[in-house]
Design a protein around this motif. Structure first.
Motif, PDB file in Angstrom:
ATOM      1  N   ASP A  24      89.848 -78.033  85.162  1.00 52.21           N
ATOM      2  CA  ASP A  24      89.888 -78.501  83.784  1.00 52.21           C
ATOM      3  C   ASP A  24      91.216 -79.186  83.429  1.00 52.21           C
ATOM      4  O   ASP A  24      91.329 -79.815  82.373  1.00 52.21           O
ATOM      5  CB  ASP A  24      89.670 -77.331  82.816  1.00 52.21           C
ATOM      6  N   PHE A  25      92.224 -79.046  84.305  1.00 54.55           N
ATOM      7  CA  PHE A  25      93.544 -79.625  84.035  1.00 54.55           C
ATOM      8  C   PHE A  25      93.894 -80.755  84.999  1.00 54.55           C
ATOM      9  O   PHE A  25      94.781 -81.561  84.703  1.00 54.55           O
ATOM     10  CB  PHE A  25      94.623 -78.534  84.145  1.00 54.55           C
ATOM     11  N   SER A  26      93.237 -80.775  86.146  1.00 53.01           N
ATOM     12  CA  SER A  26      93.576 -81.731  87.210  1.00 53.01           C
ATOM     13  C   SER A  26      93.498 -83.178  86.723  1.00 53.01           C
ATOM     14  O   SER A  26      92.510 -83.595  86.121  1.00 53.01           O
ATOM     15  CB  SER A  26      92.631 -81.535  88.403  1.00 53.01           C
ATOM     16  N   GLY A  27      94.579 -83.936  86.981  1.00 56.23           N
ATOM     17  CA  GLY A  27      94.623 -85.357  86.653  1.00 56.23           C
ATOM     18  C   GLY A  27      94.925 -85.675  85.208  1.00 56.23           C
ATOM     19  O   GLY A  27      95.049 -86.853  84.849  1.00 56.23           O
ATOM     20  N   ALA A  83      97.819 -66.447  74.605  1.00 53.78           N
ATOM     21  CA  ALA A  83      99.226 -66.159  74.898  1.00 53.78           C
ATOM     22  C   ALA A  83      99.646 -64.777  74.410  1.00 53.78           C
ATOM     23  O   ALA A  83     100.599 -64.191  74.934  1.00 53.78           O
ATOM     24  CB  ALA A  83     100.116 -67.229  74.272  1.00 53.78           C
ATOM     25  N   GLU A  84      98.952 -64.234  73.405  1.00 51.42           N
ATOM     26  CA  GLU A  84      99.308 -62.927  72.851  1.00 51.42           C
ATOM     27  C   GLU A  84      99.047 -61.795  73.841  1.00 51.42           C
ATOM     28  O   GLU A  84      99.592 -60.698  73.680  1.00 51.42           O
ATOM     29  CB  GLU A  84      98.536 -62.677  71.558  1.00 51.42           C
ATOM     30  N   LEU A  85      98.209 -62.043  74.846  1.00 46.13           N
ATOM     31  CA  LEU A  85      97.914 -61.015  75.849  1.00 46.13           C
ATOM     32  C   LEU A  85      98.946 -61.009  76.977  1.00 46.13           C
ATOM     33  O   LEU A  85      98.908 -60.128  77.846  1.00 46.13           O
ATOM     34  CB  LEU A  85      96.513 -61.249  76.433  1.00 46.13           C
ATOM     35  N   VAL A  86      99.857 -61.987  76.966  1.00 39.50           N
ATOM     36  CA  VAL A  86     100.874 -62.103  78.011  1.00 39.50           C
ATOM     37  C   VAL A  86     102.159 -61.436  77.533  1.00 39.50           C
ATOM     38  O   VAL A  86     102.519 -61.522  76.356  1.00 39.50           O
ATOM     39  CB  VAL A  86     101.144 -63.590  78.356  1.00 39.50           C
ATOM     40  N   ILE A 122      99.513 -78.880  77.097  1.00 42.86           N
ATOM     41  CA  ILE A 122      98.824 -78.046  78.090  1.00 42.86           C
ATOM     42  C   ILE A 122      98.401 -76.718  77.458  1.00 42.86           C
ATOM     43  O   ILE A 122      97.288 -76.225  77.689  1.00 42.86           O
ATOM     44  CB  ILE A 122      99.730 -77.803  79.313  1.00 42.86           C
ATOM     45  N   THR A 123      99.297 -76.134  76.662  1.00 42.12           N
ATOM     46  CA  THR A 123      98.992 -74.867  75.991  1.00 42.12           C
ATOM     47  C   THR A 123      97.803 -75.022  75.046  1.00 42.12           C
ATOM     48  O   THR A 123      96.931 -74.145  74.978  1.00 42.12           O
ATOM     49  CB  THR A 123     100.219 -74.363  75.213  1.00 42.12           C
ATOM     50  N   THR A 124      97.775 -76.135  74.333  1.00 48.33           N
ATOM     51  CA  THR A 124      96.673 -76.396  73.408  1.00 48.33           C
ATOM     52  C   THR A 124      95.341 -76.483  74.143  1.00 48.33           C
ATOM     53  O   THR A 124      94.336 -75.883  73.737  1.00 48.33           O
ATOM     54  CB  THR A 124      96.919 -77.709  72.641  1.00 48.33           C
ATOM     55  N   LEU A 125      95.330 -77.227  75.266  1.00 45.26           N
ATOM     56  CA  LEU A 125      94.108 -77.347  76.068  1.00 45.26           C
ATOM     57  C   LEU A 125      93.698 -75.989  76.625  1.00 45.26           C
ATOM     58  O   LEU A 125      92.512 -75.625  76.595  1.00 45.26           O
ATOM     59  CB  LEU A 125      94.315 -78.348  77.201  1.00 45.26           C
ATOM     60  N   ALA A 126      94.682 -75.240  77.133  1.00 46.90           N
ATOM     61  CA  ALA A 126      94.380 -73.922  77.701  1.00 46.90           C
ATOM     62  C   ALA A 126      93.795 -72.992  76.643  1.00 46.90           C
ATOM     63  O   ALA A 126      92.876 -72.210  76.936  1.00 46.90           O
ATOM     64  CB  ALA A 126      95.641 -73.313  78.298  1.00 46.90           C
ATOM     65  N   THR A 127      94.315 -73.069  75.421  1.00 45.64           N
ATOM     66  CA  THR A 127      93.816 -72.224  74.335  1.00 45.64           C
ATOM     67  C   THR A 127      92.355 -72.513  74.033  1.00 45.64           C
ATOM     68  O   THR A 127      91.556 -71.593  73.785  1.00 45.64           O
ATOM     69  CB  THR A 127      94.673 -72.423  73.071  1.00 45.64           C
ATOM     70  N   TYR A 157     107.303 -64.156  79.145  1.00 48.24           N
ATOM     71  CA  TYR A 157     106.715 -64.645  80.392  1.00 48.24           C
ATOM     72  C   TYR A 157     105.425 -65.427  80.124  1.00 48.24           C
ATOM     73  O   TYR A 157     104.517 -65.446  80.948  1.00 48.24           O
ATOM     74  CB  TYR A 157     106.432 -63.468  81.335  1.00 48.24           C
ATOM     75  N   GLU A 158     105.413 -66.085  78.952  1.00 41.60           N
ATOM     76  CA  GLU A 158     104.217 -66.830  78.557  1.00 41.60           C
ATOM     77  C   GLU A 158     103.895 -67.943  79.551  1.00 41.60           C
ATOM     78  O   GLU A 158     102.724 -68.209  79.833  1.00 41.60           O
ATOM     79  CB  GLU A 158     104.405 -67.422  77.151  1.00 41.60           C
ATOM     80  N   GLU A 159     104.932 -68.613  80.076  1.00 36.10           N
ATOM     81  CA  GLU A 159     104.675 -69.726  80.988  1.00 36.10           C
ATOM     82  C   GLU A 159     104.080 -69.252  82.316  1.00 36.10           C
ATOM     83  O   GLU A 159     103.297 -69.964  82.937  1.00 36.10           O
ATOM     84  CB  GLU A 159     105.946 -70.540  81.230  1.00 36.10           C
ATOM     85  N   ILE A 160     104.447 -68.050  82.740  1.00 38.57           N
ATOM     86  CA  ILE A 160     103.850 -67.506  83.960  1.00 38.57           C
ATOM     87  C   ILE A 160     102.367 -67.242  83.730  1.00 38.57           C
ATOM     88  O   ILE A 160     101.523 -67.585  84.560  1.00 38.57           O
ATOM     89  CB  ILE A 160     104.568 -66.210  84.394  1.00 38.57           C
ATOM     90  N   GLY A 161     102.058 -66.638  82.580  1.00 36.68           N
ATOM     91  CA  GLY A 161     100.657 -66.402  82.249  1.00 36.68           C
ATOM     92  C   GLY A 161      99.879 -67.696  82.123  1.00 36.68           C
ATOM     93  O   GLY A 161      98.731 -67.793  82.571  1.00 36.68           O
ATOM     94  N   LEU A 162     100.512 -68.718  81.544  1.00 38.06           N
ATOM     95  CA  LEU A 162      99.859 -70.014  81.391  1.00 38.06           C
ATOM     96  C   LEU A 162      99.639 -70.680  82.751  1.00 38.06           C
ATOM     97  O   LEU A 162      98.557 -71.237  83.010  1.00 38.06           O
ATOM     98  CB  LEU A 162     100.713 -70.919  80.492  1.00 38.06           C
ATOM     99  N   ALA A 163     100.651 -70.606  83.622  1.00 41.72           N
ATOM    100  CA  ALA A 163     100.524 -71.195  84.959  1.00 41.72           C
ATOM    101  C   ALA A 163      99.417 -70.506  85.755  1.00 41.72           C
ATOM    102  O   ALA A 163      98.686 -71.160  86.512  1.00 41.72           O
ATOM    103  CB  ALA A 163     101.852 -71.096  85.707  1.00 41.72           C
ATOM    104  N   LYS A 164      99.288 -69.187  85.597  1.00 43.22           N
ATOM    105  CA  LYS A 164      98.229 -68.448  86.278  1.00 43.22           C
ATOM    106  C   LYS A 164      96.857 -68.870  85.744  1.00 43.22           C
ATOM    107  O   LYS A 164      95.908 -69.063  86.521  1.00 43.22           O
ATOM    108  CB  LYS A 164      98.431 -66.941  86.046  1.00 43.22           C
ATOM    109  N   PHE A 165      96.748 -69.045  84.436  1.00 43.53           N
ATOM    110  CA  PHE A 165      95.490 -69.488  83.831  1.00 43.53           C
ATOM    111  C   PHE A 165      95.131 -70.889  84.319  1.00 43.53           C
ATOM    112  O   PHE A 165      93.965 -71.174  84.619  1.00 43.53           O
ATOM    113  CB  PHE A 165      95.604 -69.477  82.304  1.00 43.53           C
ATOM    114  N   ILE A 166      96.120 -71.770  84.399  1.00 47.56           N
ATOM    115  CA  ILE A 166      95.898 -73.139  84.886  1.00 47.56           C
ATOM    116  C   ILE A 166      95.385 -73.112  86.320  1.00 47.56           C
ATOM    117  O   ILE A 166      94.451 -73.831  86.682  1.00 47.56           O
ATOM    118  CB  ILE A 166      97.194 -73.961  84.786  1.00 47.56           C
ATOM    119  N   SER A 167      96.001 -72.270  87.152  1.00 47.53           N
ATOM    120  CA  SER A 167      95.586 -72.171  88.549  1.00 47.53           C
ATOM    121  C   SER A 167      94.147 -71.689  88.665  1.00 47.53           C
ATOM    122  O   SER A 167      93.377 -72.184  89.504  1.00 47.53           O
ATOM    123  CB  SER A 167      96.522 -71.218  89.301  1.00 47.53           C
ATOM    124  N   ASP A 168      93.776 -70.725  87.821  1.00 47.67           N
ATOM    125  CA  ASP A 168      92.417 -70.182  87.863  1.00 47.67           C
ATOM    126  C   ASP A 168      91.375 -71.171  87.331  1.00 47.67           C
ATOM    127  O   ASP A 168      90.186 -71.028  87.620  1.00 47.67           O
ATOM    128  CB  ASP A 168      92.341 -68.880  87.047  1.00 47.67           C
TER     129      ASP A 168
END
Length: 260
Positions: free
Chosen positions: A164-167, A142-145, A131-136, A149-160
């Motif tokens: 692109d991640f669904s399914g 991740a360096e801006l988070v 998931i991190t690779t796809l998000a990148t 709390y990297e996973e919180i930043g990643l979860a927020k990015f996924i939600s926004d």
């Protein structure tokens, strides 16, 4: 070993929080309901702790008398105190033991909130890496988070960018961190300088630590109500009054250093 134990401790709480999230479709309300449910479950234990503390308070005059009478004989003092506890059926540690019960729950909840993908959604390390690779590739940095709390930043990015991640990943949830017009991923310590210019999204986030500290103070004050040990000017009384202020101040400080 400790990481494995911590993981299994988190499972029931993660399941409860996830069930409440699926029920309400709101991460904020899920946390509120989680707190209510846990408080109701712990209420009998808290009442037991309060009753034990009240019983100990009634014996404070006798305890102080023994301490004064045998202040130069520590062995005799301990013998007399143990005799008093045995005669009255009081365990001086029982109230304290129940008071520590919330800490494992708080630690587990902190872990679940801090690691929403691996703890809340129960995704494996390999899946989180994918998931991190796809998000990148989609622009996530991740360096801006804030570190830790990297996973919180990643979860927020996924939600926004959930389209692109669904399914693509089983178990991945679209966690909406917006609650009552606030972004729960924001740290009050990062935005307090914009309190007068940032509007409600900043004001609300900054108020959370103060509300938490105030409620913590009221809870401490109510817990010490009628506690004879908190009266007077001896070491025990001063220590009790210090704790009444220390915990709210810690709550205020912690509130400023963690995501809302």
């Amino acid at each position: 070993m400790f990481a494995t134990i911590g993981y299994y401790i988190c499972i029931p709480f993660a399941w409860l929080l996830r069930a409440l999230y699926e029920l309400t479709s709101s991460y904020g309300w899920a946390l509120v309901l989680f707190t209510v449910v846990i408080k109701l479950i712990m209420l009998p234990f808290q009442m037991k702790s309060k009753k034990s503390m009240m019983r100990m308070s009634r014996f404070q005059p006798m305890i102080k008398e023994i301490q004064t009478r045998y202040k130069n004989n520590q062995v005799k003092m301990n013998e007399e105190l143990q005799r008093l506890y045995a005669e009255e059926g009081v365990n001086p540690m029982s109230g304290c033991l129940w008071s520590f019960l919330p800490f494992p729950i708080l630690i587990a909840l902190y872990s679940i909130i801090r690691q929403p993908l691996s703890r809340f959604m129960m995704l494996s390390k390999d899946v989180v890496t994918e998931i991190t690779t796809l998000a990148t590739t989609l622009g996530y940095n991740a360096e801006l988070v804030r570190k830790g709390y990297e996973e919180i930043g990643l979860a927020k990015f996924i939600s926004d960018n959930f389209a692109d991640f669904s399914g693509k990943f089983d178990g991945l949830l679209n966690v909406n961190y917006n609650f009552l017009g606030l972004d729960l991923t924001v740290m009050p310590g990062d935005v307090w300088k914009d309190f007068f210019t940032g509007g409600w999204p900043v004001i609300g986030v900054v108020l959370i630590p103060f509300i938490s500290g105030a409620l913590s103070f009221l809870q401490s004050k109510a817990s010490m109500a009628g506690n004879v040990a908190a009266e007077g000017n001896d070491a025990a009384a001063r220590s009790s009054r210090m704790m009444m202020w220390m915990m709210p101040l810690m709550s205020l400080w912690i509130g400023f250093t963690l995501p809302a």
